[in-house]
Motif scaffolding. Structure first.
Motif, mmCIF file in Angstrom:
data_model
loop_
_atom_site.group_PDB
_atom_site.id
_atom_site.type_symbol
_atom_site.label_atom_id
_atom_site.label_comp_id
_atom_site.label_asym_id
_atom_site.label_seq_id
_atom_site.Cartn_x
_atom_site.Cartn_y
_atom_site.Cartn_z
ATOM 1 N N SER A 42 -6.596 -8.297 2.897
ATOM 2 C CA SER A 42 -5.792 -9.258 2.156
ATOM 3 C C SER A 42 -4.415 -8.654 1.879
ATOM 4 C CB SER A 42 -6.468 -9.615 0.827
ATOM 5 O OG SER A 42 -6.396 -8.523 -0.075
ATOM 6 N N PRO A 43 -3.398 -9.481 1.728
ATOM 7 C CA PRO A 43 -2.045 -8.960 1.491
ATOM 8 C C PRO A 43 -1.943 -8.026 0.288
ATOM 9 C CG PRO A 43 -1.928 -11.270 2.092
ATOM 10 C CD PRO A 43 -3.385 -10.943 1.926
ATOM 11 N N SER A 97 7.498 2.270 -7.879
ATOM 12 C CA SER A 97 8.930 1.993 -7.845
ATOM 13 C C SER A 97 9.160 0.520 -7.524
ATOM 14 C CB SER A 97 9.600 2.861 -6.781
ATOM 15 O OG SER A 97 10.838 2.323 -6.405
ATOM 16 N N PRO A 98 9.979 -0.162 -8.313
ATOM 17 C CA PRO A 98 10.265 -1.576 -8.022
ATOM 18 C C PRO A 98 10.772 -1.790 -6.608
ATOM 19 C CG PRO A 98 11.072 -0.988 -10.202
ATOM 20 C CD PRO A 98 10.616 0.292 -9.556
ATOM 21 N N GLN A 99 11.541 -0.851 -6.096
ATOM 22 C CA GLN A 99 12.062 -0.973 -4.736
ATOM 23 C C GLN A 99 10.930 -0.911 -3.717
ATOM 24 O OE1 GLN A 99 15.618 1.332 -3.650
ATOM 25 N NE2 GLN A 99 14.580 1.972 -1.774
ATOM 26 N N SER A 100 10.018 0.060 -3.880
ATOM 27 C CA SER A 100 8.895 0.196 -2.959
ATOM 28 C C SER A 100 7.971 -1.011 -3.032
ATOM 29 C CB SER A 100 8.104 1.477 -3.273
ATOM 30 O OG SER A 100 8.892 2.623 -3.100
ATOM 31 N N ILE A 101 7.701 -1.477 -4.245
ATOM 32 C CA ILE A 101 6.821 -2.636 -4.425
ATOM 33 C C ILE A 101 7.442 -3.882 -3.813
ATOM 34 C CG2 ILE A 101 5.910 -4.214 -6.179
ATOM 35 C CD1 ILE A 101 5.193 -1.809 -7.863
ATOM 36 N N ALA A 102 8.751 -4.031 -3.964
ATOM 37 C CA ALA A 102 9.436 -5.191 -3.383
ATOM 38 C C ALA A 102 9.342 -5.162 -1.862
ATOM 39 C CB ALA A 102 10.890 -5.209 -3.821
ATOM 40 N N VAL A 103 9.505 -3.973 -1.271
ATOM 41 C CA VAL A 103 9.401 -3.840 0.186
ATOM 42 C C VAL A 103 7.989 -4.175 0.651
ATOM 43 C CG1 VAL A 103 9.400 -2.174 2.082
ATOM 44 C CG2 VAL A 103 11.259 -2.154 0.417
ATOM 45 N N ALA A 104 6.989 -3.627 -0.043
ATOM 46 C CA ALA A 104 5.600 -3.878 0.335
ATOM 47 C C ALA A 104 5.248 -5.351 0.187
ATOM 48 C CB ALA A 104 4.672 -3.024 -0.528
ATOM 49 N N ALA A 105 5.686 -5.970 -0.891
ATOM 50 C CA ALA A 105 5.390 -7.384 -1.123
ATOM 51 C C ALA A 105 6.036 -8.265 -0.057
ATOM 52 C CB ALA A 105 5.883 -7.798 -2.514
#
Length: 537
Positions: A152-153, A494-502
């Protein structure tokens, strides 16, 4: 120009001065978290605030402030941004030519057990991509692969964020270690050796953690031999490379060895119960010959070889002062700034000019190694001019904001360093005595949480760590290493890492789901790093 002496107590009180010195850092935190500005905007504002503090409170000449910021910007472009740009460009070529699909497919054929596929994709292959590119690309790529394999995503993105810890300290050819080492004037090999005391062991823990998240204790028991083969081969290789070669190749070699070791082991052993989330998709049904798989992997193999050659001491000596090719390394003293800032006791034993020399090693850098690999890949895959043009434009657009963030943060960091603000904070922290190593990792963790990058965290806090260490009698390389280790534990939140993964798995706007999953693991590992730091260092 008359040399300027650094000031460490601008308000004649250490802790009040430290509070003033913290204004740019606190501002950066608030701009990112409360006002939720983009990284490069927060970095730019913080650079201005740091400049104002340096000019009006530290009495640093305006021209020195400007040149310190300029030095930080060009240092952000070369080597940091150039490595990231070249590495992601190489990855995109493999995608556009269809070779990356073969690479992805070859991974899925090693085992049908999806717990072990996570070790192959998120743990080992993710570390390989981290070593080659870093800066969010590994999480995005591996998360997309896991979704294709049936995860799942949310699951896929979370697992890849956590797995990124294994290679996060040495991403993009080791620049999280080398950049703060250069900034603080320390030996990057020694910094890497101190990380080797802890990070490889954490990597083993992460491998078990990934299987535990997927299938609990039952899963760890059923796959225990495979986890050991994967994690131990990874950790051992990582430690050896860190100790003898350096951080640049730690991830790449460890990933390759663990991939090969696990693939060979799975030829003679498979878990009694095969764990499947759902049936295999179409992407797994097509088989490729060994030659086709090797051909697809060839650029990454070539990159490993050439970067290894570039990092051999016999090659480095050619470009070192006194070497036959030293003139091919351009050393550019920063006007007005070079040796015009004087560091004073107790930061240094005696008055010492602070050098500011930009090193442009065009013919011996990691960026050059990747560029050579790109040329080879274009030749092998018969890339058209149109494809190269599209890839160049696409990469430039995607990396525009990250490059601005890198440059603005480094400019901010260089102002803090050359003005003496970092030294003021270091002196204040030094007054905490032997307890400092306990919370030293928090600085690195905070820096990565805010900036999304272990490199940027090192640029912000490595000088502080080094100064504090010297004041309390600890080898500076140890605390810079701790900064790297603490920062690595924050990559998953990290918000940046989470944003990329999402974004990679189609979860844009649902970042909070990933954060809620990863935060507890990040804090637990941070506490562990703090305790280890306190006991060992």
């Amino acid at each position: 120009m008359t040399p300027w002496n650094q000031v460490y107590h601008p308000l004649n009180n250490l802790w009040i001065s430290a509070l003033v010195a913290a204004i740019p850092i606190i501002s950066f935190i608030l701009l990112l978290t409360v006002m939720k500005l983009k990284g490069y905007i927060a970095g730019a504002y913080s650079m201005v605030i740091a400049a104002l503090v340096a000019i009006f409170l530290y009495k640093m000449p305006i021209i020195l402030v400007i040149m310190a910021a300029f030095y930080g910007i060009i240092a952000g472009i070369w080597p940091v941004a150039s490595i990231v740009f070249a590495a992601i460009f190489l990855y995109k070529i493999t995608v556009k030519t269809g070779k990356f699909k073969i690479i992805e497919n070859s991974i899925s054929f090693i085992t049908s057990d999806q717990r072990l596929q996570v070790l192959i994709v998120a743990f080992s292959f993710g570390a390989f991509l981290e070593g080659a590119a870093g800066f969010g690309a590994p999480v995005a790529i591996t998360a997309a692969i896991l979704v294709g394999l049936g995860f799942s995503p949310v699951y896929a993105a979370s697992l890849c964020l956590i797995a990124n810890i294994a290679g996060g300290a040495f991403g993009a050819m080791g620049i999280p270690v080398t950049v703060p080492s250069i900034l603080t004037g320390l030996d990057s090999l020694m910094v890497g050796r101190y990380t080797a005391m802890v990070i490889p062991a954490i990597s083993i823990l992460v491998a078990f953690l990934l299987i535990g998240i997927i299938d609990g204790w039952k899963g760890m028991k059923q796959t225990f031999p495979a986890i050991l083969v994967s994690s131990m081969s990874f950790a051992f290789t990582q430690a050896v490379v860190l100790y003898f070669v350096g951080a640049a190749l730690a991830d790449i070699f460890a990933a390759i060895v663990s991939l090969i070791a696990l693939a060979l082991f799975l030829q003679v052993w498979q878990p009694k119960e095969i764990y499947r989330i759902k049936e295999e998709g179409d992407s797994q049904k097509k088989s490729y010959s060994f030659g086709s798989i090797a051909y697809a992997w060839l650029p990454f193999i070539f990159l490993t070889i050439i970067v290894t050659l570039f990092n051999l001491s016999i090659v480095k000596d050619l470009f070192s002062p006194g070497g036959p090719l030293e003139k091919l390394v351009f050393l550019l003293p920063i006007p007005f700034l070079n040796n015009n800032v004087i560091k004073l006791p107790p930061i240094v034993p005696v008055e010492t000019p602070y050098p500011a020399v930009f090193k442009f090693d065009l013919f011996s850098s990691t960026t050059t190694a990747i560029l050579i690999t790109i040329i080879v890949a274009c030749f092998l895959f018969k890339c058209s001019k149109q494809l190269l043009g599209e890839t160049l434009t696409e990469t430039a657009k995607e990396l525009f904001s990250p490059v601005l963030t890198i440059c603005s943060v480094l400019a901010f960091a260089y102002i803090c360093t050359y003005s003496g603000m970092s030294s003021t904070l270091g002196l204040a922290f030094a007054s905490t005595g032997n307890i400092f190593p306990l919370f030293s990792p928090v600085l690195g963790w905070l820096g990565v949480f805010l900036t999304g990058s272990v490199v940027n965290s090192g640029s912000l806090f490595a000088p502080l760590q080094a100064v504090t260490a010297s004041q309390i009698g600890i080898i500076s390389e140890k605390m810079v290493a701790v900064n790297v280790m603490g920062g690595t534990m924050a990559k998953m939140i990290s918000p940046q890492s989470i944003a990329v993964a999402a974004a990679a798995v189609g979860l844009s706007g649902q970042e909070s789901k990933l954060f809620n999953i990863t935060i507890k693991y990040s804090i637990l590992l941070l506490v562990l790093i703090g305790i280890i730091s306190w006991l060992l260092f």
